[in-house]
Scaffold this motif. Sequence first.
Motif, PDB file in Angstrom:
ATOM      1  N   LEU A   1       0.761   9.412  -6.116  1.00  0.00           N
ATOM      2  CA  LEU A   1       0.344  10.828  -6.057  1.00  0.00           C
ATOM      3  C   LEU A   1       0.487  11.376  -4.638  1.00  0.00           C
ATOM      4  CD1 LEU A   1      -2.749  10.600  -8.442  1.00  0.00           C
ATOM      5  CD2 LEU A   1      -0.658  11.927  -8.848  1.00  0.00           C
ATOM      6  N   GLN A   2       0.102  10.566  -3.653  1.00  0.00           N
ATOM      7  CA  GLN A   2       0.229  11.006  -2.252  1.00  0.00           C
ATOM      8  C   GLN A   2       1.683  11.280  -1.899  1.00  0.00           C
ATOM      9  OE1 GLN A   2      -1.984  12.005  -0.187  1.00  0.00           O
ATOM     10  NE2 GLN A   2      -3.498  11.508  -1.746  1.00  0.00           N
TER      11      GLN A   2
ATOM     12  N   GLU B   1      -1.560  15.893 -10.209  1.00  0.00           N
ATOM     13  CA  GLU B   1      -2.644  15.128 -10.850  1.00  0.00           C
ATOM     14  C   GLU B   1      -3.373  15.973 -11.896  1.00  0.00           C
ATOM     15  OE1 GLU B   1      -5.305  13.259  -8.095  1.00  0.00           O
ATOM     16  OE2 GLU B   1      -6.006  11.848  -9.639  1.00  0.00           O
TER      17      GLU B   1
ATOM     18  N   ASN C   1      -4.866   1.236  -9.866  1.00  0.00           N
ATOM     19  CA  ASN C   1      -5.456   2.501  -9.370  1.00  0.00           C
ATOM     20  C   ASN C   1      -4.975   2.813  -7.962  1.00  0.00           C
ATOM     21  OD1 ASN C   1      -6.791   2.886 -11.754  1.00  0.00           O
ATOM     22  ND2 ASN C   1      -8.578   1.694 -11.108  1.00  0.00           N
ATOM     23  N   LYS C   2      -4.916   1.759  -7.130  1.00  0.00           N
ATOM     24  CA  LYS C   2      -4.478   1.959  -5.751  1.00  0.00           C
ATOM     25  C   LYS C   2      -3.018   2.455  -5.716  1.00  0.00           C
ATOM     26  CE  LYS C   2      -3.527  -1.350  -2.853  1.00  0.00           C
ATOM     27  NZ  LYS C   2      -3.463  -2.582  -2.132  1.00  0.00           N
TER      28      LYS C   2
ATOM     29  N   ASP D   1       0.840  -1.206   0.000  1.00  0.00           N
ATOM     30  CA  ASP D   1       0.000   0.000   0.000  1.00  0.00           C
ATOM     31  C   ASP D   1       0.875   1.256   0.000  1.00  0.00           C
ATOM     32  OD1 ASP D   1      -2.093  -1.690   0.111  1.00  0.00           O
ATOM     33  OD2 ASP D   1      -2.475  -1.452   2.269  1.00  0.00           O
TER      34      ASP D   1
ATOM     35  N   LYS E   1       2.906  14.430  -3.491  1.00  0.00           N
ATOM     36  CA  LYS E   1       2.361  15.617  -2.799  1.00  0.00           C
ATOM     37  C   LYS E   1       3.225  15.960  -1.600  1.00  0.00           C
ATOM     38  CE  LYS E   1      -2.328  15.443  -4.419  1.00  0.00           C
ATOM     39  NZ  LYS E   1      -3.626  14.808  -4.279  1.00  0.00           N
TER      40      LYS E   1
ATOM     41  N   ARG F   1      -1.394   3.986  -8.142  1.00  0.00           N
ATOM     42  CA  ARG F   1      -1.347   5.354  -8.705  1.00  0.00           C
ATOM     43  C   ARG F   1      -1.651   6.377  -7.610  1.00  0.00           C
ATOM     44  NH1 ARG F   1      -4.615   9.228 -11.442  1.00  0.00           N
ATOM     45  NH2 ARG F   1      -3.799   9.763 -13.505  1.00  0.00           N
ATOM     46  N   ASN F   2      -2.666   6.103  -6.798  1.00  0.00           N
ATOM     47  CA  ASN F   2      -3.006   7.031  -5.702  1.00  0.00           C
ATOM     48  C   ASN F   2      -1.859   7.135  -4.696  1.00  0.00           C
ATOM     49  OD1 ASN F   2      -5.458   7.699  -6.716  1.00  0.00           O
ATOM     50  ND2 ASN F   2      -6.558   6.066  -5.639  1.00  0.00           N
TER      51      ASN F   2
END
Length: 493
Positions: A400-401, A412, A393-394, A347, A404, A396-397
């Motif tokens: 991005l986190q 994004e 998808n998981k 994760d 950030k 990719r998120n």
Amino acid sequence: MIGKKSAIIIGAGIGGITTAVYLAKNGYQVEIFEKNGTPGGRCGQLIRDGHRFDLGATMLLMPDIYREIFQSLGIPLFKNGDIQPLEDLYKIYFDNNEIITFSTDAEKMKIQHETIEPGSFAKSQKYVTDGYEIFQIGMSKLIGRNFYNIFQFANFRNIGMLIKLKTYISNWAYAKKFFRNRHLLMAYTFQNIYVGQSPFNSPALFSMVPAAELTEGSFFPKGGMYSIVEKLLSEAQLSGVKFNYNKPVRNIRVAGRRAESVLLEDGSEIKADIIVANADLPYVYRNLLPDKSKSRRLDNMKYSCSAICYHWGIDKVYPQLGHHSVFLSDGFREGLDRIFKDKSISDHPSFYVHAPVRTDPTAAPQNQDTLSFIVGAGHVDRMKKQDWDVLKNKTRNALLQRLKQLGLEDIEEHIKFEICFTPENWETYCNISRGSVFGSLAHNLLQMGYFRPHNQHNRYKNLYFVGGSTHPGNGIPNVLLSAKLTSERILNN
Ligand SMILES: Cc1cc2nc3c(=O)[nH]c(=O)nc-3n(C[C@H](O)[C@H](O)[C@H](O)COP(=O)(O)OP(=O)(O)OC[C@H]3O[C@@H](n4cnc5c(N)ncnc54)[C@H](O)[C@@H]3O)c2cc1C
């Protein structure tokens, strides 16, 4: 052409094209059949809306091997300055915002080391010197040579060599003899993932990878890694090699102890004196050859991990990212367990980012960015519940986190388009068994040297193999050597 021996090569990856040049320059009439519409395989290229991506390989490491192979083929490579050394190899980002810049500048390394763990710079120099010695011994005794029989590999003298190559201890346990700081341990062992394995389970032999990086440097060719393919292609064409694209081979026809011809998906049959398979070796045994017993044995071998790759066209530039960036997560070990044991992804994954515009502005339209992300992932395992869309998808998120946290708050919104390769996509795009893109067969001791599937078929003596899944292994330097060794075997026969 009358009098010339003919060769068919299945696949236009680096291994296939390099072998084609060797054979054509030694009097063979060579024809390549490639399933895809373009050459390069895992060293291919994607171009979209002015953004240029290297599909897989992004780092030119171990330049002396490139020099040796290209020189032997008569191709000038490092001459006109279009391959640049990178002073900073990569920046390594940790979750607590600590950054280590791996650099060939010793002073820069010293300052960082002494800040993180006093006394560790001298130890790092020993780690690198010893690792480079392992690399040199490995090259001459294990990696850069053909084995013609088991006795050349498993003999008394080589037992000493295997000890020198630190095959008896894991890379992580070995690194702990040098460093106490966890971030340094991670920084000097994560490179195992280049060959698709975990530093907790692979031999300390692979400490040679960061050692070779820090000793010989990391380079980047103008035009990206695909320009290496282009150089080989133009030499192949000059030497008379014929390329056929969108021509998948359906099977290899055999008779007695010979491979007679290849049958294409379009139904045509082409005969040749020799056949060289550059396609993944376990795939060839399973899908293109009749005898399934060897294929079953190959199924029981160990396979490398896979990767999810995201290629993003971005409409602005993020200077926070250098040419090569590596993000190592606090859950480093847990992440490797998720990849290798669960055949999944953590994760909070560790990952790598390629931003070629930093060195080569032609990789994107002006004031825009071309970013590729590589995240290690479990290989395709049909016994496990793997939903690659969900994982894609998981993950990719999660990327991005993490970006950030580095200050790339709005990234994004600036992604113009995304091209993504999951392990299943790798499996179908290049026919790589289980999508195990770093091998496909793993590089554990029992699958290296004489124990790695050989580059000549045991029964069909005019059928040869070249590429990452035969001897010596994965990574472009190894694949170039594979082409040299396979060609040597063919020409010596
Ligand atoms: C994400 C990623 C990152 C990497 N990073 C690096 C790096 O930074 N540096 C480095 O040195 N290496 C790197 N590598 C490894 C390197 O890309 C590979 O080792 C190398 O490109 C493999 O070349 P190959 O010739 O063995 O195989 P491939 O490139 O797989 O070529 C085999 C070819 O055979 C074709 N084929 C398959 N089946 C058939 C058929 N039935 N008929 C006709 N054609 C067929 C395939 O389409 C393919 O073109 C990376 C790999 C990946 C995936």
